[in-house]
Design a protein around this motif. Structure first.
Motif, mmCIF file in Angstrom:
data_model
loop_
_atom_site.group_PDB
_atom_site.id
_atom_site.type_symbol
_atom_site.label_atom_id
_atom_site.label_comp_id
_atom_site.label_asym_id
_atom_site.label_seq_id
_atom_site.Cartn_x
_atom_site.Cartn_y
_atom_site.Cartn_z
ATOM 1 N N GLY A 23 0.758 -1.403 0.003
ATOM 2 C CA GLY A 23 0.003 0.008 -0.065
ATOM 3 C C GLY A 23 0.845 1.202 0.042
ATOM 4 O O GLY A 23 0.060 2.440 0.047
ATOM 5 N N THR A 24 2.227 1.261 0.074
ATOM 6 C CA THR A 24 2.866 2.483 -0.010
ATOM 7 C C THR A 24 2.880 3.064 -1.447
ATOM 8 O O THR A 24 2.791 2.442 -2.374
ATOM 9 C CB THR A 24 4.492 2.379 0.470
ATOM 10 O OG1 THR A 24 4.425 1.469 1.695
ATOM 11 C CG2 THR A 24 5.294 3.532 0.600
ATOM 12 N N LYS A 25 2.566 4.352 -1.795
ATOM 13 C CA LYS A 25 2.425 5.180 -2.938
ATOM 14 C C LYS A 25 3.279 6.224 -3.199
ATOM 15 O O LYS A 25 3.841 6.632 -2.408
ATOM 16 C CB LYS A 25 0.849 5.708 -2.924
ATOM 17 C CG LYS A 25 -0.153 4.825 -3.142
ATOM 18 C CD LYS A 25 -1.391 5.463 -3.204
ATOM 19 C CE LYS A 25 -2.711 4.544 -3.040
ATOM 20 N NZ LYS A 25 -4.127 5.262 -3.121
ATOM 21 N N PHE A 26 3.589 6.193 -4.819
ATOM 22 C CA PHE A 26 4.224 7.459 -4.918
ATOM 23 C C PHE A 26 3.775 7.790 -6.475
ATOM 24 O O PHE A 26 3.739 7.005 -7.092
ATOM 25 C CB PHE A 26 5.688 7.116 -5.161
ATOM 26 C CG PHE A 26 6.833 8.059 -5.338
ATOM 27 C CD1 PHE A 26 7.340 8.744 -4.253
ATOM 28 C CD2 PHE A 26 6.923 8.845 -6.440
ATOM 29 C CE1 PHE A 26 8.207 9.981 -4.349
ATOM 30 C CE2 PHE A 26 7.952 9.906 -6.478
ATOM 31 C CZ PHE A 26 8.563 10.352 -5.442
ATOM 32 N N PRO A 27 3.593 9.165 -6.570
ATOM 33 C CA PRO A 27 2.775 9.690 -7.873
ATOM 34 C C PRO A 27 3.829 9.302 -8.899
ATOM 35 O O PRO A 27 5.090 9.176 -8.775
ATOM 36 C CB PRO A 27 2.782 11.209 -7.770
ATOM 37 C CG PRO A 27 3.380 11.569 -6.321
ATOM 38 C CD PRO A 27 3.685 10.482 -5.669
ATOM 39 N N CYS A 28 2.952 8.827 -10.297
ATOM 40 C CA CYS A 28 4.218 8.600 -11.319
ATOM 41 C C CYS A 28 3.483 8.844 -12.685
ATOM 42 O O CYS A 28 2.161 9.304 -12.702
ATOM 43 C CB CYS A 28 4.467 7.131 -11.167
ATOM 44 S SG CYS A 28 3.019 6.046 -11.882
ATOM 45 N N TRP A 29 4.284 8.766 -13.622
ATOM 46 C CA TRP A 29 3.543 8.795 -15.033
ATOM 47 C C TRP A 29 3.662 7.406 -15.570
ATOM 48 O O TRP A 29 4.313 6.614 -15.494
ATOM 49 C CB TRP A 29 4.618 9.413 -16.096
ATOM 50 C CG TRP A 29 4.991 11.043 -15.763
ATOM 51 C CD1 TRP A 29 5.209 11.739 -14.758
ATOM 52 C CD2 TRP A 29 4.423 11.999 -16.680
ATOM 53 N NE1 TRP A 29 5.290 13.160 -14.749
ATOM 54 C CE2 TRP A 29 4.725 13.190 -16.004
ATOM 55 C CE3 TRP A 29 3.722 11.915 -17.767
ATOM 56 C CZ2 TRP A 29 4.494 14.401 -16.600
ATOM 57 C CZ3 TRP A 29 3.253 13.301 -18.518
ATOM 58 C CH2 TRP A 29 3.775 14.241 -17.890
ATOM 59 N N ALA A 30 2.342 6.916 -15.933
ATOM 60 C CA ALA A 30 1.941 5.595 -16.471
ATOM 61 C C ALA A 30 1.920 5.873 -17.857
ATOM 62 O O ALA A 30 1.160 6.486 -18.505
ATOM 63 C CB ALA A 30 0.641 5.286 -15.852
ATOM 64 N N LEU A 31 2.975 5.136 -18.417
ATOM 65 C CA LEU A 31 3.192 5.289 -20.005
ATOM 66 C C LEU A 31 3.246 4.117 -20.543
ATOM 67 O O LEU A 31 3.615 3.089 -20.191
ATOM 68 C CB LEU A 31 4.413 5.983 -20.273
ATOM 69 C CG LEU A 31 4.919 7.370 -19.420
ATOM 70 C CD1 LEU A 31 6.141 8.221 -19.790
ATOM 71 C CD2 LEU A 31 4.060 8.361 -20.124
ATOM 72 N N PRO A 32 3.185 3.919 -21.981
ATOM 73 C CA PRO A 32 3.066 2.866 -22.670
ATOM 74 C C PRO A 32 4.508 2.608 -23.268
ATOM 75 O O PRO A 32 4.677 1.173 -23.619
ATOM 76 C CB PRO A 32 2.113 2.968 -24.171
ATOM 77 C CG PRO A 32 2.198 4.450 -24.095
ATOM 78 C CD PRO A 32 2.388 5.057 -22.697
ATOM 79 N N ASP A 33 5.294 3.460 -23.134
ATOM 80 C CA ASP A 33 6.675 3.291 -23.734
ATOM 81 C C ASP A 33 7.425 4.358 -23.017
ATOM 82 O O ASP A 33 7.011 5.323 -22.417
ATOM 83 C CB ASP A 33 6.940 3.207 -25.135
ATOM 84 C CG ASP A 33 6.300 4.570 -25.932
ATOM 85 O OD1 ASP A 33 6.707 5.684 -25.353
ATOM 86 O OD2 ASP A 33 5.291 4.720 -26.596
#
Ligand SMILES: Nc1ncnc2c1ncn2[C@@H]1O[C@H](COP(=O)(O)OP(=O)(O)O)[C@@H](O)[C@H]1O
Ligand SMILES: Cc1cn([C@H]2C[C@H](O)[C@@H](COP(=O)(O)O)O2)c(=O)[nH]c1=O
Length: 232
Positions: free
Chosen positions: A75-85
């Motif tokens: 459950g620990t979280k960190f904001p990110c960019w979710a990218l296909p490549d």
């Protein structure tokens, strides 16, 4: 033969080196539930606390726990960019913003086909510290994506282990509990469990025997039960 720094030499003038410091590449591998994402977040947070500008990227294929955050199994979280490549990252993020970034974290690296070129350029040319977490092997213990390809580029490699769900010994492998055979199959503890060598081998041979029996009787292989694994 002597090397001269004379300005008359056009090669010396045109190839004036760019002294931007080179970066680093650190790779964290291991089976599912080994703590790869936890270790990645810990290292990225340490860098951030040291005043370095950090950014996190994960594959948009895996949005199990959140779309815009890297999340550990506990459950620990960190904001990110979710990218296909990864090749699209510089442009999506913005070139100015990219210039200011010191540290790039990459989670679920096995899903990025362009991992090698991205890491190589980011560290060698752009001076970034790249911290990569991913599965080295799939459920068949075959090399997964390009994760192993970047080992020769790395400054450090850390292989983590989990705990075998069946005997609590060290777990090096990820066992798939269902009969699906595609390499990429997103899931957590519903589909996978970490296992030691003994239970991996037992599980695979029980699965294969069960498949042969089911094929013979023309029954669906989804009937293979996880409980058969408990056989010592
Ligand atoms: N079988 C399991 N099911 C669910 N959570 C687990 C299991 N085994 C370990 N965990 C938890 O997951 C944590 C590791 O999560 P994470 O860092 O996301 O691992 P990884 O990225 O290697 O899959 C462990 O510290 C533990 O709390
Ligand atoms: C073994 C294996 C795993 N996957 C998927 C399952 C999960 O969505 C990720 C791994 O996540 P984690 O952060 O390491 O727990 O990969 C897969 O697609 N195929 C496999 O063989």
């Amino acid at each position: 033969m002597t090397f001269s720094s004379s300005v008359k030499d056009p090669i010396c003038v045109t190839t004036k080196p760019n002294y931007r410091p080179t970066g680093e590449i650190h790779v964290i591998i291991g089976p599912m539930f080994a703590g790869k994402t936890t270790a990645l977040l810990r290292r990225v947070k340490l860098e951030s606390n040291d005043g370095r500008n950090v950014v996190m990227i994960k594959s948009s294929k895996d949005t199990r726990y959140a779309v815009d955050a890297v999340v550990t199994h506990d459950g620990t979280k960190f904001p990110c960019w979710a990218l296909p490549d990864l090749s699209s990252f510089k442009h999506r993020f913005g070139l100015d913003a990219y210039e200011k970034v010191d540290v790039i974290g990459i989670d679920e690296a096995q899903f990025f086909d362009d991992l090698y070129d991205f890491c190589c350029n980011a560290a060698d040319l752009d001076g970034k510290t790249v911290i990569v977490a991913g599965l080295d092997g799939d459920y068949l213990r075959k090399s997964f994506g390009s994760v192993l390809d970047i080992i020769p580029l790395a400054d450090t490699v850390t292989k983590l282990t989990a705990r075998c769900e069946l005997c609590n010994k060290r777990a090096f492998f990820t066992f798939r509990k269902t009969s699906e055979t595609e390499t990429e199959l997103i899931g957590g503890a519903d589909l996978y469990m970490p296992v030691c060598r003994q239970h991996y081998v037992n599980g695979q041979s029980v699965n294969e025997a069960a498949k042969m029996v089911l094929d013979f009787h023309k029954l669906p292989s989804s009937l293979i039960l996880e409980t058969t694994l408990v056989t010592p």
